[in-house]
Write an enzyme that holds these catalytic residues in place. Structure first.
Site, mmCIF file in Angstrom:
data_model
loop_
_atom_site.group_PDB
_atom_site.id
_atom_site.type_symbol
_atom_site.label_atom_id
_atom_site.label_comp_id
_atom_site.label_asym_id
_atom_site.label_seq_id
_atom_site.Cartn_x
_atom_site.Cartn_y
_atom_site.Cartn_z
ATOM 1 N N LYS A 115 -8.992 -65.971 2.515
ATOM 2 C CA LYS A 115 -8.310 -65.324 1.401
ATOM 3 C C LYS A 115 -9.098 -64.144 0.837
ATOM 4 C CE LYS A 115 -4.849 -68.148 1.646
ATOM 5 N NZ LYS A 115 -5.189 -68.766 2.912
ATOM 6 N N GLU A 198 -9.607 -65.932 -9.569
ATOM 7 C CA GLU A 198 -8.503 -64.991 -9.571
ATOM 8 C C GLU A 198 -7.764 -65.100 -10.902
ATOM 9 O OE1 GLU A 198 -6.003 -64.144 -5.878
ATOM 10 O OE2 GLU A 198 -4.649 -65.378 -7.082
ATOM 11 N N GLU A 273 2.962 -62.495 0.689
ATOM 12 C CA GLU A 273 3.333 -63.121 -0.576
ATOM 13 C C GLU A 273 2.737 -62.354 -1.752
ATOM 14 O OE1 GLU A 273 2.585 -67.305 -0.573
ATOM 15 O OE2 GLU A 273 3.900 -67.642 1.148
ATOM 16 N N GLU A 287 -1.291 -63.531 -0.668
ATOM 17 C CA GLU A 287 -1.820 -63.912 0.634
ATOM 18 C C GLU A 287 -0.821 -63.516 1.710
ATOM 19 O OE1 GLU A 287 -2.376 -68.129 0.655
ATOM 20 O OE2 GLU A 287 -0.237 -68.581 0.681
ATOM 21 N N ASN A 289 0.849 -65.121 5.282
ATOM 22 C CA ASN A 289 0.983 -66.257 6.182
ATOM 23 C C ASN A 289 1.337 -65.747 7.568
ATOM 24 O OD1 ASN A 289 0.549 -68.466 4.331
ATOM 25 N ND2 ASN A 289 2.475 -67.858 3.387
ATOM 26 N N ARG A 291 2.588 -66.851 10.339
ATOM 27 C CA ARG A 291 3.414 -67.830 11.054
ATOM 28 C C ARG A 291 4.836 -67.727 10.518
ATOM 29 N NH1 ARG A 291 4.104 -71.076 6.713
ATOM 30 N NH2 ARG A 291 2.314 -71.476 5.357
#
Length: 452
Positions: A115, A198, A273, A287, A289, A291
């Site tokens: 991340k 964060e 996202e 982040e 993803n 997939r």
């Protein structure tokens, strides 16, 4: 690509098998002892048992999965979502075995799975990120880092995902204890105890952009999904388009997501996202993803595209590129995740037998994705999602009404489910107005649980 091993289970395994069959590709299902009777095992052309029920002894065991691929004569592997889908080592081992990996390269998975590194890549691509710290190390001044980020804040596992390894801190005196606890949990869950801080956006929306990258040939977006309705940082209802989101904000987010893909030379399907401030509509990278997402059917419903088919075609080399003007949306789609759980007990999983399991009949505007059939059991070994109910309507109100009608006609007995809770969400006046955010369920808990 002649024979594809699906390195997953349940509904996503069935989903991959369906698209592979459309392309004339044979499929190999793997399963644990507990999953021997599930539908994906029966529907594949070949099936192999790879171990006991616990995922670490079956679906997460790389040696067993690769041995099954060799035994079955597979020449490609699709990981689905979860399990080994974002494991860079597994992707590398698949390629080293001479098999086609249906997903981005291992180095991309590794970069985006970290991340902190993903944040740095986003910043380099000009994508706005939530104010945060570097990874907290032995020499870090925790108090100074927290003061710079500001309270409330989140302590996040650098290798985490899916809402796991994320804890909120409201006051300075809580910080040290929460950091230590999150580091311990992250070490056990991900084999990496790294965490960072964060900023927490008090009234936030979770909006993501579906992307597809073609490496040096560029990238496209397939518009957005709003995934703000969550419990315990995990999604419950997803939809597209995102309600009450200004078109200018949507366009800027989509452009940022595509810029990140181009900057990294991204290949295949992925999701970028974002956290969106529900008041100001300022957005920040959360982040990426690497997939297919659980909620990908929402995008398929509004675009008419088959994302898994696109993955397979790109992996075998006959989908070289697409242009943005080839992607258009129509109407509104909503996905409801039907879980074996008890909403009134903080959504505690409730595994058990599906003595009666009769979804409503699928139509052009109604799709049911499930790994279960009547008589199967939802076991305690895996995620308790029973099915995904996806509807398409001419607009958001129509989609909500169709989802409510479909849930009302969904016959399920033998275990506890969140069916009533989903119906309460879809009927809630604030939800119907589109005033949704990640804290919605917590704030509306009493109103949602009473009718459920």
């Amino acid at each position: 690509m002649r024979r594809l091993l699906v390195a997953n289970r349940g509904e996503i395994a069935r989903r991959v098998i369906r698209s592979a069959r459309k392309l004339g590709i044979e499929t190999v299902a793997i399963h644990s002892e507990a999953d021997a009777g599930l539908a994906h095992v029966a529907e594949a052309d070949f099936a192999l048992e790879i171990g006991p029920a616990p995922a670490r002894e079956s679906y997460l065991d790389m040696d067993k999965v690769l041995a099954a691929a060799a035994q079955a004569g597979a020449d490609a592997v699709h990981p689905g979502y979860g399990f080994l889908s974002e494991n860079a080592e597994f992707a590398a081992r698949v390629a080293a075995a001479g098999l086609t990996w249906v997903g981005p390269p291992p180095e991309t998975i590794r970069a985006m799975g970290d991340k902190a590194r993903a944040r740095a890549l986003a910043q380099a691509a000009g994508v706005p990120v939530v104010p945060g710290s570097d990874v907290i190390g032995a020499g870090s001044d925790l108090g100074a880092e927290a003061a710079r980020v500001g309270f409330p804040l989140l302590v996040k596992a650098a290798a985490g995902g899916g809402g796991i390894g994320m804890r909120r801190v409201d006051r300075p005196e809580q910080l040290e204890q929460v950091v230590a606890a999150t580091q311990s949990m992250a070490g056990k869950a991900f084999g990496d105890g790294s965490v960072f801080l964060e900023r927490f956006v008090p009234k936030a929306r979770h909006v993501e952009i579906q992307v597809f990258g073609f490496g040096e040939a560029g990238a496209i977006h397939l518009y957005e999904r709003d995934c703000s309705l969550q419990r315990r940082f995990q999604k419950v209802i997803e939809e597209s388009p995102a309600p009450l989101l200004p078109a200018q904000t949507r366009d800027r987010m989509a452009a940022a997501a595509v810029a990140l893909c181009r900057h990294t030379g991204y290949r295949g399907a992925g999701t970028v996202e974002f956290i969106v401030d529900a008041e100001s509509f300022e957005f920040f990278f959360l982040e990426m993803n690497t997939r297919i997402q659980v909620e990908h059917p929402v995008t398929e419903m509004v675009t008419g595209l088959d994302l898994v088919e696109m993955q397979l075609r790109f992996a075998r080399g006959d989908l070289v590129t697409m242009t943005q003007d080839q992607v258009a949306t129509r109407g509104h789609a909503i996905e409801c995740r039907l879980y074996a759980e008890m909403p009134e007990k903080n959504f505690l999983p409730s595994p058990g037998p599906l003595t009666r399991f009769r979804p409503p009949a699928e139509t052009e505007g109604l799709r049911i994705d499930s790994g279960y059939r009547e008589g199967d059991a939802v076991t305690p070994y895996y995620d308790p999602m029973i099915a995904k109910l996806i509807v398409h309507g001419r607009d958001r109100a129509d989609a909500c009404d169709r989802a409510l009608a479909a849930l009302a006609g969904f016959e399920i007995e033998g275990l506890r489910s969140n069916r009533g809770f989903l119906m309460a969400c879809l009927s809630n006046p604030e939800f119907r107005r589109g005033d949704i955010y990640t804290g919605f369920i917590d704030d509306q808990r009493a109103a949602l649980l009473e009718p459920a």
